[in-house]
Scaffold this motif. Structure first.
Motif, PDB file in Angstrom:
ATOM      1  N   ALA A   5    -103.918 -65.121  43.305  1.00 24.26           N
ATOM      2  CA  ALA A   5    -104.512 -64.145  42.380  1.00 24.26           C
ATOM      3  C   ALA A   5    -104.792 -62.821  43.077  1.00 24.26           C
ATOM      4  N   ARG A   6    -105.043 -62.869  44.387  1.00 24.04           N
ATOM      5  CA  ARG A   6    -105.347 -61.659  45.160  1.00 24.04           C
ATOM      6  C   ARG A   6    -104.105 -61.025  45.772  1.00 24.04           C
ATOM      7  N   GLY A   7    -102.962 -61.688  45.608  1.00 23.51           N
ATOM      8  CA  GLY A   7    -101.729 -61.161  46.185  1.00 23.51           C
ATOM      9  C   GLY A   7    -101.689 -61.274  47.695  1.00 23.51           C
ATOM     10  N   ASP A   8    -102.443 -62.223  48.249  1.00 28.23           N
ATOM     11  CA  ASP A   8    -102.512 -62.425  49.701  1.00 28.23           C
ATOM     12  C   ASP A   8    -101.510 -63.510  50.088  1.00 28.23           C
ATOM     13  N   ARG A   9    -100.274 -63.104  50.403  1.00 27.52           N
ATOM     14  CA  ARG A   9     -99.200 -64.058  50.633  1.00 27.52           C
ATOM     15  C   ARG A   9     -99.441 -64.923  51.871  1.00 27.52           C
ATOM     16  N   VAL A  10    -100.003 -64.343  52.929  1.00 24.17           N
ATOM     17  CA  VAL A  10    -100.220 -65.095  54.173  1.00 24.17           C
ATOM     18  C   VAL A  10    -101.202 -66.242  53.932  1.00 24.17           C
ATOM     19  N   THR A  11    -102.336 -65.935  53.305  1.00 22.35           N
ATOM     20  CA  THR A  11    -103.341 -66.963  53.016  1.00 22.35           C
ATOM     21  C   THR A  11    -102.809 -67.960  51.987  1.00 22.35           C
ATOM     22  N   PHE A  12    -102.061 -67.460  51.029  1.00 20.38           N
ATOM     23  CA  PHE A  12    -101.454 -68.337  50.032  1.00 20.38           C
ATOM     24  C   PHE A  12    -100.557 -69.373  50.701  1.00 20.38           C
TER      25      PHE A  12
END
Length: 206
Positions: free
Chosen positions: A169-176
């Motif tokens: 939802a936050r667009g944080d690909r690394v954490t995703f």
């Protein structure tokens, strides 16, 4: 299920012929047949609930895809968004059980990003862990970490899965991707398969 068990017919014939040729009693052939056949159900349960053998799980789902629930899993891997929605509709049409209606109805609403409907539909089972997870999932997809953490979710793959959805939802690909991999590694059986293919679809959007 019937197709899955058809292998038992030639097995029974082979055992019968072999034991007859050896002049062994028919009851011995029946005992051997029963022992071999009895391994089928535990093996299916292992594949569906404990295995991380994606090839084996996929093969079983392919064989059972005429069943609405398994067809949904099949479409999650192979289908378009419209085919997935249609598969969920078939599950809801086929099964009137209140719990299944709540879970699959909310699942459909989440897939369509109709979060108000998802909250309403999951309400009958809101106090179960799957209900709590669904409500937390909606909060994660709405980027509301505070609300997400208000729900009681203890299963490890669910916890890491929620963090993956929040990162999505936050667009944080690394954490995703970090939490996605953790959620997949912590799940087994059908959930392992589902997580792999659900997250694969999400990876294309983030």
């Amino acid at each position: 299920m019937l197709k899955k068990l058809l292998w038992m017919i030639p097995l029974a014939l082979i055992l019968g012929i072999s034991f007859s040729a050896l002049d062994w009693p028919i009851w011995a052939a029946l005992v051997v047949f029963a022992l071999i056949a009895s391994l089928e159900i535990p093996w299916m349960l292992y594949i569906l609930y404990r295995s991380q053998n994606l090839k084996g799980i996929t093969k079983y789902i392919n064989q059972q895809r005429n069943n609405p629930m398994f067809n949904y899993l099949y479409q999650l891997r192979e289908g378009s968004d419209a085919q997935i929605t249609a598969a969920l509709d078939r599950v809801l049409e086929k099964y009137n059980n209140q719990k299944l209606q709540a879970i699959y109805g909310a699942n459909r609403a989440v897939f369509l990003k109709d979060f108000d409907a998802a909250r309403r539909l999951i309400a009958p089972v809101a106090q179960t862990e799957i209900g709590q997870y669904t409500l937390a999932l909606v909060a994660a997809l709405e980027n509301d970490e505070t609300e997400m953490n208000n729900y009681t979710v203890q299963t490890p793959w669910m916890q890491s899965g929620l963090n993956a959805h929040l990162a999505f939802a936050r667009g944080d690909r690394v954490t995703f991707e970090r939490n996605m991999k953790q959620s997949i590694n912590e799940s087994k059986g059908i959930q392992y398969y589902s997580n792999i293919h659900m997250f694969e679809r999400m990876k294309r959007e983030i």
